[in-house]
Design a protein around this motif. Structure first.
Motif, PDB file in Angstrom:
ATOM      1  N   VAL A  15      -7.612  -9.817  -2.564  1.00  0.00           N
ATOM      2  CA  VAL A  15      -5.783  -9.906  -3.831  1.00  0.00           C
ATOM      3  C   VAL A  15      -5.659  -8.743  -3.319  1.00  0.00           C
ATOM      4  CG1 VAL A  15      -5.084  -8.859  -5.867  1.00  0.00           C
ATOM      5  CG2 VAL A  15      -7.420  -9.899  -5.882  1.00  0.00           C
ATOM      6  N   PHE A  16      -4.290 -10.239  -2.936  1.00  0.00           N
ATOM      7  CA  PHE A  16      -3.021  -9.523  -2.211  1.00  0.00           C
ATOM      8  C   PHE A  16      -1.833  -8.331  -3.029  1.00  0.00           C
ATOM      9  CE2 PHE A  16      -4.532 -13.129   0.223  1.00  0.00           C
ATOM     10  CZ  PHE A  16      -5.111 -12.392   1.470  1.00  0.00           C
ATOM     11  N   ILE A  17      -1.946  -7.715  -3.348  1.00  0.00           N
ATOM     12  CA  ILE A  17      -0.898  -6.982  -4.565  1.00  0.00           C
ATOM     13  C   ILE A  17       0.761  -6.559  -3.632  1.00  0.00           C
ATOM     14  CG2 ILE A  17      -0.525  -4.539  -6.214  1.00  0.00           C
ATOM     15  CD1 ILE A  17      -2.994  -4.295  -6.229  1.00  0.00           C
ATOM     16  N   MET A  18       2.026  -7.541  -4.116  1.00  0.00           N
ATOM     17  CA  MET A  18       2.885  -7.113  -3.113  1.00  0.00           C
ATOM     18  C   MET A  18       4.034  -6.560  -3.825  1.00  0.00           C
ATOM     19  SD  MET A  18       3.689 -10.943  -0.888  1.00  0.00           S
ATOM     20  CE  MET A  18       5.507 -10.680   0.186  1.00  0.00           C
ATOM     21  N   ASP A  19       4.738  -6.169  -2.995  1.00  0.00           N
ATOM     22  CA  ASP A  19       6.218  -6.462  -3.184  1.00  0.00           C
ATOM     23  C   ASP A  19       7.027  -5.607  -2.065  1.00  0.00           C
ATOM     24  OD1 ASP A  19       8.280  -5.120  -4.564  1.00  0.00           O
ATOM     25  OD2 ASP A  19       7.013  -3.772  -6.221  1.00  0.00           O
ATOM     26  N   ASP A  20       7.912  -5.782  -2.527  1.00  0.00           N
ATOM     27  CA  ASP A  20       9.329  -5.001  -1.240  1.00  0.00           C
ATOM     28  C   ASP A  20       9.276  -3.875  -0.078  1.00  0.00           C
ATOM     29  OD1 ASP A  20      10.197  -3.787  -3.707  1.00  0.00           O
ATOM     30  OD2 ASP A  20      11.808  -3.832  -2.679  1.00  0.00           O
ATOM     31  N   MET A  21       8.797  -3.104  -1.449  1.00  0.00           N
ATOM     32  CA  MET A  21       8.695  -1.521  -0.588  1.00  0.00           C
ATOM     33  C   MET A  21       7.420  -0.623  -1.172  1.00  0.00           C
ATOM     34  SD  MET A  21      12.049   0.432  -2.741  1.00  0.00           S
ATOM     35  CE  MET A  21      12.779  -0.934  -1.957  1.00  0.00           C
ATOM     36  N   ILE A  22       6.724   0.424  -0.967  1.00  0.00           N
ATOM     37  CA  ILE A  22       6.259   0.546  -1.297  1.00  0.00           C
ATOM     38  C   ILE A  22       6.190   2.350  -0.930  1.00  0.00           C
ATOM     39  CG2 ILE A  22       4.042   1.784  -1.172  1.00  0.00           C
ATOM     40  CD1 ILE A  22       2.786  -0.177   0.153  1.00  0.00           C
ATOM     41  N   ASP A  23       6.600   3.178  -1.987  1.00  0.00           N
ATOM     42  CA  ASP A  23       7.097   4.725  -2.260  1.00  0.00           C
ATOM     43  C   ASP A  23       6.270   5.386  -2.884  1.00  0.00           C
ATOM     44  OD1 ASP A  23       8.657   7.002  -2.410  1.00  0.00           O
ATOM     45  OD2 ASP A  23      10.243   6.427  -3.161  1.00  0.00           O
ATOM     46  N   LYS A  24       6.120   5.695  -3.798  1.00  0.00           N
ATOM     47  CA  LYS A  24       5.025   6.317  -4.842  1.00  0.00           C
ATOM     48  C   LYS A  24       3.930   4.955  -4.507  1.00  0.00           C
ATOM     49  CE  LYS A  24       8.742   9.649  -6.849  1.00  0.00           C
ATOM     50  NZ  LYS A  24       8.788   9.516  -8.021  1.00  0.00           N
ATOM     51  N   PRO A  25       2.902   6.302  -4.823  1.00  0.00           N
ATOM     52  CA  PRO A  25       1.323   5.208  -5.131  1.00  0.00           C
ATOM     53  C   PRO A  25       0.790   4.941  -6.618  1.00  0.00           C
ATOM     54  CG  PRO A  25       0.705   7.537  -4.672  1.00  0.00           C
ATOM     55  CD  PRO A  25       2.681   6.712  -4.691  1.00  0.00           C
ATOM     56  N   GLY A  26       1.252   6.065  -7.635  1.00  0.00           N
ATOM     57  CA  GLY A  26       1.070   5.607  -9.190  1.00  0.00           C
ATOM     58  C   GLY A  26       0.709   3.962  -9.477  1.00  0.00           C
TER      59      GLY A  26
END
Length: 538
Positions: A433-444
Protein backbone atom coordinates in the motif's frame (compact mmCIF):
# COMPACT_ATOMS: atom_id res chain seq x y z
CA UNK A 1 22.33 30.21 -19.41
CA UNK A 2 23.50 33.68 -20.42
CA UNK A 3 21.88 36.78 -18.99
CA UNK A 4 20.57 34.80 -16.03
CA UNK A 5 21.39 34.94 -12.32
CA UNK A 6 20.37 32.45 -9.61
CA UNK A 7 20.34 33.70 -6.03
CA UNK A 8 19.92 31.65 -2.90
CA UNK A 9 18.01 32.50 0.22
CA UNK A 10 19.00 31.24 3.63
CA UNK A 11 16.32 28.54 3.86
CA UNK A 12 17.77 25.79 1.64
CA UNK A 13 21.31 26.51 0.34
CA UNK A 14 22.01 22.83 -0.41
CA UNK A 15 19.12 22.74 -2.87
CA UNK A 16 20.42 25.83 -4.67
CA UNK A 17 23.87 24.28 -4.97
CA UNK A 18 22.36 21.21 -6.63
CA UNK A 19 20.36 23.35 -9.07
CA UNK A 20 23.37 25.45 -10.09
CA UNK A 21 25.51 22.34 -10.46
CA UNK A 22 23.07 20.85 -12.98
CA UNK A 23 22.77 24.11 -14.90
CA UNK A 24 26.49 24.86 -14.90
CA UNK A 25 25.86 28.16 -13.17
CA UNK A 26 27.38 29.89 -10.19
CA UNK A 27 25.26 31.06 -7.32
CA UNK A 28 24.77 34.83 -7.49
CA UNK A 29 26.58 36.87 -4.89
CA UNK A 30 24.30 38.41 -2.31
CA UNK A 31 24.92 39.43 1.30
CA UNK A 32 22.22 38.34 3.74
CA UNK A 33 22.49 39.43 7.34
CA UNK A 34 20.45 40.53 10.32
CA UNK A 35 20.79 43.50 12.57
CA UNK A 36 20.85 43.18 16.32
CA UNK A 37 17.13 43.92 16.57
CA UNK A 38 16.26 41.08 14.14
CA UNK A 39 15.80 43.13 10.96
CA UNK A 40 16.83 41.45 7.69
CA UNK A 41 19.31 43.16 5.39
CA UNK A 42 19.92 42.15 1.75
CA UNK A 43 22.51 43.53 -0.65
CA UNK A 44 23.00 42.22 -4.21
CA UNK A 45 26.73 42.20 -4.98
CA UNK A 46 26.65 41.50 -8.73
CA UNK A 47 25.18 43.26 -11.76
CA UNK A 48 21.65 42.10 -12.67
CA UNK A 49 20.70 44.85 -15.12
CA UNK A 50 18.54 43.47 -17.97
CA UNK A 51 18.94 39.88 -16.75
CA UNK A 52 16.55 37.13 -15.71
CA UNK A 53 16.80 36.70 -11.95
CA UNK A 54 15.76 33.49 -10.15
CA UNK A 55 15.54 33.61 -6.36
CA UNK A 56 15.33 30.16 -4.75
CA UNK A 57 13.73 30.37 -1.31
CA UNK A 58 11.72 27.55 0.22
CA UNK A 59 9.82 27.47 3.46
CA UNK A 60 11.65 26.08 6.48
CA UNK A 61 11.35 25.99 10.26
CA UNK A 62 11.95 29.77 10.27
CA UNK A 63 9.07 30.41 7.91
CA UNK A 64 8.47 34.07 8.74
CA UNK A 65 12.12 35.04 8.28
CA UNK A 66 12.15 33.21 4.96
CA UNK A 67 9.13 35.11 3.65
CA UNK A 68 10.48 38.50 4.69
CA UNK A 69 13.92 37.73 3.28
CA UNK A 70 12.41 36.72 -0.07
CA UNK A 71 10.36 39.91 -0.28
CA UNK A 72 13.41 42.06 0.42
CA UNK A 73 15.49 40.19 -2.18
CA UNK A 74 12.77 40.70 -4.80
CA UNK A 75 12.60 44.39 -4.01
CA UNK A 76 16.41 44.68 -4.20
CA UNK A 77 16.50 42.98 -7.61
CA UNK A 78 13.71 45.17 -8.88
CA UNK A 79 15.68 48.22 -7.80
CA UNK A 80 18.70 46.76 -9.65
CA UNK A 81 16.83 46.95 -13.01
CA UNK A 82 16.39 43.21 -13.48
CA UNK A 83 14.52 42.25 -16.65
CA UNK A 84 12.36 39.64 -14.87
CA UNK A 85 12.23 38.24 -11.35
CA UNK A 86 11.14 34.66 -10.74
CA UNK A 87 10.54 33.35 -7.21
CA UNK A 88 11.36 29.64 -7.02
CA UNK A 89 9.51 28.40 -3.93
CA UNK A 90 9.54 24.57 -3.71
CA UNK A 91 7.37 24.75 -0.58
CA UNK A 92 5.00 27.71 -0.65
CA UNK A 93 4.70 29.27 2.84
CA UNK A 94 1.28 29.39 4.49
CA UNK A 95 -0.19 27.15 1.80
CA UNK A 96 -2.39 25.37 4.35
CA UNK A 97 -4.17 28.64 5.13
CA UNK A 98 -5.77 28.97 1.72
CA UNK A 99 -9.37 29.31 2.96
CA UNK A 100 -11.32 30.65 5.89
CA UNK A 101 -11.75 28.13 8.68
CA UNK A 102 -13.53 30.49 11.06
CA UNK A 103 -15.65 33.60 10.81
CA UNK A 104 -12.78 35.92 11.75
CA UNK A 105 -10.01 33.90 10.11
CA UNK A 106 -7.58 35.11 7.46
CA UNK A 107 -6.76 33.68 4.04
CA UNK A 108 -3.05 34.01 4.68
CA UNK A 109 -1.90 32.32 1.45
CA UNK A 110 -3.61 35.05 -0.59
CA UNK A 111 -1.94 37.69 1.55
CA UNK A 112 1.48 36.19 0.80
CA UNK A 113 0.64 36.17 -2.91
CA UNK A 114 -0.29 39.85 -2.72
CA UNK A 115 2.97 40.65 -0.90
CA UNK A 116 4.96 38.97 -3.67
CA UNK A 117 3.13 41.05 -6.27
CA UNK A 118 3.76 44.28 -4.39
CA UNK A 119 7.44 43.41 -4.02
CA UNK A 120 7.73 43.10 -7.80
CA UNK A 121 7.76 39.38 -8.71
CA UNK A 122 7.04 38.46 -12.34
CA UNK A 123 6.80 34.67 -12.12
CA UNK A 124 6.42 31.98 -9.44
CA UNK A 125 7.60 28.36 -9.60
CA UNK A 126 6.49 26.00 -6.85
CA UNK A 127 5.87 22.28 -6.24
CA UNK A 128 2.57 20.70 -5.19
CA UNK A 129 0.53 23.51 -3.74
CA UNK A 130 -1.69 22.37 -0.91
CA UNK A 131 -4.68 23.47 -3.00
CA UNK A 132 -4.23 23.99 -6.73
CA UNK A 133 -6.89 26.74 -6.66
CA UNK A 134 -4.31 28.95 -4.94
CA UNK A 135 -2.92 29.81 -8.36
CA UNK A 136 -5.85 32.22 -8.66
CA UNK A 137 -4.44 34.28 -5.78
CA UNK A 138 -1.50 35.49 -7.90
CA UNK A 139 -1.43 38.34 -10.37
CA UNK A 140 1.46 36.71 -12.26
CA UNK A 141 1.96 33.34 -14.00
CA UNK A 142 2.45 30.35 -11.69
CA UNK A 143 4.05 27.00 -12.55
CA UNK A 144 2.75 24.49 -10.03
CA UNK A 145 5.09 21.55 -10.63
CA UNK A 146 4.33 18.06 -9.32
CA UNK A 147 6.58 15.53 -7.62
CA UNK A 148 4.49 12.67 -8.98
CA UNK A 149 7.06 11.63 -11.64
CA UNK A 150 9.82 11.38 -9.02
CA UNK A 151 7.72 9.26 -6.67
CA UNK A 152 6.52 7.03 -9.51
CA UNK A 153 10.09 6.49 -10.70
CA UNK A 154 11.16 5.51 -7.18
CA UNK A 155 8.25 3.05 -6.89
CA UNK A 156 9.16 1.31 -10.12
CA UNK A 157 12.82 1.03 -9.16
CA UNK A 158 12.53 0.00 -5.50
CA UNK A 159 9.24 -1.88 -4.99
CA UNK A 160 9.42 -5.35 -6.54
CA UNK A 161 5.68 -6.10 -6.76
CA UNK A 162 4.47 -2.54 -7.32
CA UNK A 163 2.08 -3.75 -10.06
CA UNK A 164 -0.08 -5.33 -7.33
CA UNK A 165 0.00 -2.28 -5.02
CA UNK A 166 -2.90 -0.05 -4.01
CA UNK A 167 -2.68 3.73 -3.57
CA UNK A 168 -4.62 4.86 -0.50
CA UNK A 169 -5.68 8.34 0.60
CA UNK A 170 -5.63 8.89 4.36
CA UNK A 171 -8.55 11.34 4.17
CA UNK A 172 -11.22 12.29 1.63
CA UNK A 173 -9.47 15.58 0.84
CA UNK A 174 -6.51 13.85 -0.84
CA UNK A 175 -8.43 11.59 -3.20
CA UNK A 176 -7.70 13.72 -6.27
CA UNK A 177 -3.96 13.46 -5.72
CA UNK A 178 -4.20 9.74 -5.02
CA UNK A 179 -6.27 8.96 -8.09
CA UNK A 180 -3.82 10.88 -10.27
CA UNK A 181 -0.90 8.86 -8.91
CA UNK A 182 -2.85 5.60 -9.29
CA UNK A 183 -3.72 6.43 -12.90
CA UNK A 184 -0.07 7.21 -13.63
CA UNK A 185 1.00 3.74 -12.46
CA UNK A 186 -2.25 2.04 -13.56
CA UNK A 187 -3.00 0.85 -10.02
CA UNK A 188 -6.10 0.51 -7.91
CA UNK A 189 -6.79 3.11 -5.24
CA UNK A 190 -8.60 3.23 -1.90
CA UNK A 191 -9.50 5.67 0.84
CA UNK A 192 -9.43 5.83 4.63
CA UNK A 193 -11.96 8.03 6.42
CA UNK A 194 -12.31 8.81 10.11
CA UNK A 195 -15.42 9.92 11.97
CA UNK A 196 -15.61 11.07 15.55
CA UNK A 197 -19.12 9.63 15.98
CA UNK A 198 -19.63 6.02 16.95
CA UNK A 199 -22.99 4.47 16.04
CA UNK A 200 -22.64 0.91 17.37
CA UNK A 201 -25.68 0.02 19.52
CA UNK A 202 -24.99 -0.32 23.23
CA UNK A 203 -26.99 -0.88 26.44
CA UNK A 204 -27.44 1.73 29.16
CA UNK A 205 -28.21 1.10 32.83
CA UNK A 206 -30.64 3.98 32.72
CA UNK A 207 -32.80 5.54 30.04
CA UNK A 208 -30.49 8.29 28.79
CA UNK A 209 -32.51 8.75 25.62
CA UNK A 210 -35.41 10.22 27.63
CA UNK A 211 -33.08 12.72 29.23
CA UNK A 212 -31.88 13.89 25.85
CA UNK A 213 -35.32 14.28 24.31
CA UNK A 214 -36.88 16.16 27.27
CA UNK A 215 -34.97 18.56 29.41
CA UNK A 216 -37.00 18.14 32.63
CA UNK A 217 -38.23 14.56 32.16
CA UNK A 218 -41.89 15.56 31.63
CA UNK A 219 -44.09 15.80 28.57
CA UNK A 220 -45.48 18.93 27.01
CA UNK A 221 -49.13 18.13 27.93
CA UNK A 222 -49.65 16.83 31.51
CA UNK A 223 -51.49 13.51 31.72
CA UNK A 224 -51.33 12.90 27.98
CA UNK A 225 -49.17 9.76 28.10
CA UNK A 226 -51.14 8.31 31.06
CA UNK A 227 -54.39 8.60 29.09
CA UNK A 228 -52.80 6.88 26.13
CA UNK A 229 -51.51 4.05 28.28
CA UNK A 230 -54.91 3.53 29.95
CA UNK A 231 -56.66 3.38 26.60
CA UNK A 232 -54.20 0.77 25.39
CA UNK A 233 -54.48 -1.28 28.59
CA UNK A 234 -58.31 -1.52 28.47
CA UNK A 235 -58.43 -2.48 24.82
CA UNK A 236 -61.10 -5.20 24.18
CA UNK A 237 -59.98 -8.60 22.88
CA UNK A 238 -59.83 -9.21 19.17
CA UNK A 239 -62.71 -11.15 17.62
CA UNK A 240 -62.36 -12.97 14.33
CA UNK A 241 -64.49 -11.75 11.49
CA UNK A 242 -65.70 -13.55 8.46
CA UNK A 243 -65.43 -10.52 6.24
CA UNK A 244 -62.39 -10.72 4.04
CA UNK A 245 -63.36 -8.23 1.38
CA UNK A 246 -60.90 -5.69 0.13
CA UNK A 247 -62.95 -2.84 1.57
CA UNK A 248 -62.76 -4.32 5.07
CA UNK A 249 -59.05 -4.81 4.72
CA UNK A 250 -58.61 -1.18 3.70
CA UNK A 251 -60.68 -0.01 6.65
CA UNK A 252 -58.68 -2.20 9.00
CA UNK A 253 -55.41 -0.76 7.74
CA UNK A 254 -56.81 2.77 8.11
CA UNK A 255 -57.82 2.10 11.71
CA UNK A 256 -54.40 0.58 12.36
CA UNK A 257 -52.66 3.73 11.17
CA UNK A 258 -55.06 5.85 13.23
CA UNK A 259 -54.24 4.01 16.44
CA UNK A 260 -50.48 3.81 15.80
CA UNK A 261 -49.24 6.63 17.98
CA UNK A 262 -46.39 6.39 20.39
CA UNK A 263 -47.35 2.77 21.25
CA UNK A 264 -47.76 0.98 17.93
CA UNK A 265 -49.56 -2.36 17.82
CA UNK A 266 -47.71 -5.24 16.20
CA UNK A 267 -48.80 -8.83 15.71
CA UNK A 268 -46.19 -11.25 16.96
CA UNK A 269 -47.15 -14.96 16.79
CA UNK A 270 -50.86 -14.08 16.89
CA UNK A 271 -50.67 -11.80 19.94
CA UNK A 272 -50.37 -8.08 20.36
CA UNK A 273 -47.06 -6.57 21.45
CA UNK A 274 -46.93 -2.96 22.60
CA UNK A 275 -43.33 -1.70 22.46
CA UNK A 276 -42.34 1.33 24.45
CA UNK A 277 -41.26 4.50 22.67
CA UNK A 278 -40.07 7.90 23.90
CA UNK A 279 -42.23 9.64 21.28
CA UNK A 280 -45.50 9.03 23.16
CA UNK A 281 -45.80 12.74 23.91
CA UNK A 282 -46.80 13.33 20.28
CA UNK A 283 -49.94 11.12 20.65
CA UNK A 284 -53.26 12.91 20.64
CA UNK A 285 -56.18 11.62 22.75
CA UNK A 286 -58.61 12.00 19.85
CA UNK A 287 -56.49 9.63 17.76
CA UNK A 288 -56.85 6.80 20.31
CA UNK A 289 -59.76 4.54 19.37
CA UNK A 290 -61.21 1.55 21.18
CA UNK A 291 -62.15 -0.09 17.93
CA UNK A 292 -59.80 -2.87 16.98
CA UNK A 293 -59.13 -4.15 13.48
CA UNK A 294 -60.48 -7.61 12.69
CA UNK A 295 -57.91 -10.28 13.26
CA UNK A 296 -58.79 -12.09 10.04
CA UNK A 297 -58.44 -8.87 8.09
CA UNK A 298 -54.92 -8.33 9.38
CA UNK A 299 -53.82 -11.93 8.85
CA UNK A 300 -53.19 -13.35 5.37
CA UNK A 301 -55.87 -15.57 3.85
CA UNK A 302 -54.70 -19.12 4.41
CA UNK A 303 -57.20 -20.57 1.95
CA UNK A 304 -55.73 -18.67 -0.96
CA UNK A 305 -52.14 -18.90 0.19
CA UNK A 306 -51.32 -21.69 -2.22
CA UNK A 307 -52.70 -19.89 -5.25
CA UNK A 308 -51.66 -16.32 -4.54
CA UNK A 309 -48.16 -14.99 -5.00
CA UNK A 310 -46.22 -14.04 -1.87
CA UNK A 311 -46.33 -10.37 -0.95
CA UNK A 312 -43.02 -8.57 -1.23
CA UNK A 313 -43.68 -6.61 1.95
CA UNK A 314 -43.98 -9.77 4.05
CA UNK A 315 -40.27 -10.42 3.68
CA UNK A 316 -40.44 -13.92 2.16
CA UNK A 317 -37.02 -15.32 1.36
CA UNK A 318 -37.03 -15.85 -2.38
CA UNK A 319 -33.44 -17.03 -2.52
CA UNK A 320 -32.29 -14.01 -4.55
CA UNK A 321 -30.10 -12.00 -2.19
CA UNK A 322 -28.44 -8.69 -3.01
CA UNK A 323 -24.79 -9.46 -3.35
CA UNK A 324 -22.38 -6.67 -4.22
CA UNK A 325 -18.72 -7.60 -4.34
CA UNK A 326 -17.72 -3.99 -3.70
CA UNK A 327 -19.41 -4.07 -0.30
CA UNK A 328 -16.83 -6.60 0.86
CA UNK A 329 -14.09 -4.02 0.30
CA UNK A 330 -15.48 -1.67 3.00
CA UNK A 331 -13.87 -2.37 6.38
CA UNK A 332 -14.63 -0.63 9.68
CA UNK A 333 -12.51 -0.30 12.79
CA UNK A 334 -12.17 1.54 16.08
CA UNK A 335 -9.48 4.13 16.80
CA UNK A 336 -8.51 5.14 20.31
CA UNK A 337 -5.76 7.77 20.66
CA UNK A 338 -4.84 7.19 17.01
CA UNK A 339 -4.41 3.40 17.22
CA UNK A 340 -6.58 0.48 16.16
CA UNK A 341 -8.30 -1.30 19.07
CA UNK A 342 -10.50 -4.41 19.31
CA UNK A 343 -14.27 -4.33 19.52
CA UNK A 344 -14.10 -5.46 23.17
CA UNK A 345 -12.07 -2.41 24.15
CA UNK A 346 -14.12 -0.12 26.47
CA UNK A 347 -15.41 3.01 24.80
CA UNK A 348 -14.27 6.26 26.51
CA UNK A 349 -17.08 8.23 24.87
CA UNK A 350 -19.75 5.94 26.30
CA UNK A 351 -18.13 6.03 29.75
CA UNK A 352 -18.24 9.83 29.69
CA UNK A 353 -21.89 9.86 28.63
CA UNK A 354 -22.82 7.37 31.36
CA UNK A 355 -21.01 9.36 34.05
CA UNK A 356 -22.63 12.62 32.95
CA UNK A 357 -26.01 10.93 33.08
CA UNK A 358 -25.46 9.79 36.69
CA UNK A 359 -24.82 13.37 37.76
CA UNK A 360 -28.34 14.47 36.91
CA UNK A 361 -29.77 13.25 40.26
CA UNK A 362 -32.30 11.04 38.51
CA UNK A 363 -33.05 7.55 39.84
CA UNK A 364 -32.05 4.73 37.50
CA UNK A 365 -34.61 2.36 36.06
CA UNK A 366 -35.19 -1.09 37.49
CA UNK A 367 -33.69 -2.98 34.58
CA UNK A 368 -31.51 -2.51 31.53
CA UNK A 369 -33.29 -1.46 28.40
CA UNK A 370 -31.89 -1.93 24.93
CA UNK A 371 -32.41 1.11 22.75
CA UNK A 372 -33.30 0.48 19.08
CA UNK A 373 -30.53 0.95 16.53
CA UNK A 374 -32.10 3.89 14.70
CA UNK A 375 -32.64 5.78 17.95
CA UNK A 376 -29.17 5.01 19.27
CA UNK A 377 -27.58 6.27 16.05
CA UNK A 378 -29.22 9.68 16.41
CA UNK A 379 -28.50 9.86 20.13
CA UNK A 380 -24.84 8.99 19.76
CA UNK A 381 -24.32 11.60 17.05
CA UNK A 382 -25.68 14.33 19.36
CA UNK A 383 -23.95 13.05 22.47
CA UNK A 384 -20.58 13.04 20.75
CA UNK A 385 -20.96 16.68 19.73
CA UNK A 386 -22.20 17.72 23.18
CA UNK A 387 -19.38 15.86 24.88
CA UNK A 388 -16.79 17.97 23.08
CA UNK A 389 -18.54 21.25 23.93
CA UNK A 390 -18.87 22.18 20.27
CA UNK A 391 -21.72 24.07 18.71
CA UNK A 392 -23.81 22.14 16.25
CA UNK A 393 -23.41 24.71 13.49
CA UNK A 394 -20.18 25.76 11.86
CA UNK A 395 -19.59 29.54 11.73
CA UNK A 396 -19.48 29.44 7.93
CA UNK A 397 -22.36 27.00 7.54
CA UNK A 398 -22.60 23.22 7.70
CA UNK A 399 -21.34 21.06 10.51
CA UNK A 400 -18.03 20.79 12.28
CA UNK A 401 -17.54 17.22 11.13
CA UNK A 402 -17.92 18.12 7.47
CA UNK A 403 -15.32 20.88 7.56
CA UNK A 404 -12.74 19.35 9.87
CA UNK A 405 -9.18 20.36 9.00
CA UNK A 406 -6.03 18.28 9.31
CA UNK A 407 -5.23 19.93 12.63
CA UNK A 408 -8.68 19.09 14.01
CA UNK A 409 -8.33 15.52 12.78
CA UNK A 410 -5.02 15.14 14.59
CA UNK A 411 -6.51 16.58 17.79
CA UNK A 412 -9.42 14.14 17.60
CA UNK A 413 -7.07 11.20 17.17
CA UNK A 414 -5.00 12.20 20.21
CA UNK A 415 -7.97 13.01 22.44
CA UNK A 416 -8.13 10.32 25.19
CA UNK A 417 -11.81 11.03 25.82
CA UNK A 418 -12.90 10.55 22.22
CA UNK A 419 -13.31 7.39 20.20
CA UNK A 420 -13.07 7.56 16.42
CA UNK A 421 -14.52 5.28 13.79
CA UNK A 422 -12.31 4.48 10.80
CA UNK A 423 -13.48 3.12 7.46
CA UNK A 424 -11.29 1.58 4.76
CA UNK A 425 -12.68 1.52 1.24
CA UNK A 426 -10.73 -0.69 -1.14
CA UNK A 427 -9.22 -4.16 -1.31
CA UNK A 428 -5.68 -4.18 0.08
CA UNK A 429 -5.32 -7.73 1.40
CA UNK A 430 -1.95 -9.33 0.58
CA UNK A 431 -0.87 -6.23 -1.34
CA UNK A 432 1.59 -3.38 -0.71
CA UNK A 433 0.00 0.00 0.00
CA UNK A 434 1.17 3.51 -0.88
CA UNK A 435 -0.40 6.09 1.47
CA UNK A 436 0.02 9.42 -0.28
CA UNK A 437 -0.51 13.10 0.49
CA UNK A 438 1.14 16.42 -0.30
CA UNK A 439 2.87 16.85 3.09
CA UNK A 440 3.71 15.01 6.30
CA UNK A 441 3.54 17.18 9.39
CA UNK A 442 1.96 15.36 12.34
CA UNK A 443 2.04 11.56 12.31
CA UNK A 444 -1.35 10.76 13.88
CA UNK A 445 -3.41 10.32 10.72
CA UNK A 446 -0.57 8.49 8.94
CA UNK A 447 -0.16 5.96 11.74
CA UNK A 448 -3.93 5.46 11.98
CA UNK A 449 -4.19 4.84 8.23
CA UNK A 450 -1.21 2.47 8.26
CA UNK A 451 -2.60 0.40 11.14
CA UNK A 452 -6.00 0.30 9.45
CA UNK A 453 -4.73 -1.11 6.15
CA UNK A 454 -2.46 -3.63 7.91
CA UNK A 455 -4.50 -4.79 10.91
CA UNK A 456 -7.93 -4.52 9.32
CA UNK A 457 -7.21 -4.69 5.61
CA UNK A 458 -4.40 -7.26 5.64
CA UNK A 459 -1.84 -5.28 3.62
CA UNK A 460 1.71 -6.64 3.42
CA UNK A 461 3.74 -3.38 3.40
CA UNK A 462 2.98 0.30 3.84
CA UNK A 463 4.90 3.17 2.22
CA UNK A 464 4.07 6.70 3.37
CA UNK A 465 4.77 9.06 0.47
CA UNK A 466 4.57 12.86 0.32
CA UNK A 467 6.17 15.80 -1.42
CA UNK A 468 6.96 17.97 1.60
CA UNK A 469 8.36 16.45 4.78
CA UNK A 470 7.63 19.02 7.48
CA UNK A 471 7.90 16.52 10.37
CA UNK A 472 6.82 18.74 13.23
CA UNK A 473 7.84 17.79 16.77
CA UNK A 474 8.72 14.11 17.20
CA UNK A 475 6.95 12.98 14.04
CA UNK A 476 9.86 10.97 12.68
CA UNK A 477 10.41 9.20 15.99
CA UNK A 478 6.73 8.19 16.13
CA UNK A 479 6.77 7.01 12.51
CA UNK A 480 9.88 4.99 13.28
CA UNK A 481 8.15 3.35 16.26
CA UNK A 482 5.13 2.31 14.16
CA UNK A 483 5.62 -1.30 13.09
CA UNK A 484 3.05 -1.05 10.31
CA UNK A 485 5.07 1.54 8.34
CA UNK A 486 7.97 0.19 6.29
CA UNK A 487 9.27 3.39 4.66
CA UNK A 488 8.65 7.15 4.58
CA UNK A 489 9.39 8.68 1.18
CA UNK A 490 9.58 12.47 0.74
CA UNK A 491 11.44 15.00 -1.39
CA UNK A 492 13.92 17.65 -0.33
CA UNK A 493 11.59 20.48 -1.37
CA UNK A 494 11.28 21.29 2.33
CA UNK A 495 14.66 21.25 4.14
CA UNK A 496 14.95 18.43 6.69
CA UNK A 497 17.54 19.14 9.41
CA UNK A 498 20.15 16.39 9.94
CA UNK A 499 19.18 15.91 13.58
CA UNK A 500 15.65 15.01 12.50
CA UNK A 501 16.76 12.70 9.72
CA UNK A 502 18.88 10.80 12.24
CA UNK A 503 15.78 9.84 14.27
CA UNK A 504 14.70 7.14 11.82
CA UNK A 505 16.06 4.63 9.35
CA UNK A 506 12.84 4.54 7.37
CA UNK A 507 13.25 8.00 5.85
CA UNK A 508 14.03 8.16 2.12
CA UNK A 509 14.65 11.61 0.60
CA UNK A 510 14.32 12.17 -3.15
CA UNK A 511 16.00 15.16 -4.76
CA UNK A 512 14.05 17.77 -6.74
CA UNK A 513 17.22 19.51 -7.95
CA UNK A 514 16.85 18.26 -11.50
CA UNK A 515 13.14 19.15 -11.67
CA UNK A 516 13.70 22.73 -10.54
CA UNK A 517 16.81 23.14 -12.70
CA UNK A 518 14.90 22.06 -15.81
CA UNK A 519 12.01 24.37 -14.97
CA UNK A 520 14.40 27.32 -14.58
CA UNK A 521 16.11 26.52 -17.87
CA UNK A 522 12.83 26.20 -19.77
CA UNK A 523 11.52 29.40 -18.22
CA UNK A 524 14.63 31.32 -19.21
CA UNK A 525 14.55 30.08 -22.82
CA UNK A 526 10.78 30.36 -23.18
CA UNK A 527 10.19 26.63 -23.67
CA UNK A 528 7.14 24.61 -22.77
CA UNK A 529 6.74 23.15 -19.26
CA UNK A 530 4.26 20.44 -20.21
CA UNK A 531 6.77 17.60 -20.32
CA UNK A 532 7.64 18.18 -16.64
CA UNK A 533 4.15 17.11 -15.63
CA UNK A 534 4.08 13.79 -17.51
CA UNK A 535 7.60 12.48 -16.89
CA UNK A 536 6.30 9.23 -15.37
CA UNK A 537 4.87 8.09 -18.70
CA UNK A 538 8.30 7.83 -20.32
Amino acid sequence: MRHAQIFSGSSHPALVDGICDRLGQRVGKAELKKFSNGETSVQIQTSIRDQDVFIVQSGSEKINDNVMELLIMISACKGGSARSITAVMPYFPYSRQSKKKSHRGAITARMVANLLHVAGVNHVITIDLHASQMQGFFKCPVDNLVAEPLLARWVRANVSNWQEAVVVSKNPGGTKRVTSFADALQLNFGMVTTDRRRTRPMTFNESAIFEHLTLDGTYETPGLSEAALDAEAHMPPLEPSASNSSADVAKARARTRATSGSHARRLVNGSLEIPSSPLSKSTRINSISNESPPLMAMQPDKTNASTSEPDEDVGVDTGDEYTDERARDVIHGRLFQGHIVDEEYPSPAMSAVSSSTMHRNRPPSDGDETIPDHMMSSFMSTASSLHQNHNSDHPLGGTIDANASDEEEEEDLKNPELETMVTLVGKVRDRPVFIMDDMIDKPGSWIAAAETVVKRGGATKVYCMATHGLFGGDSLAELEACECIDAVVVTNAFPIPPYKAAQTRKLIILSVDNLLAESIRRNHHGESMSSLYVGHYD
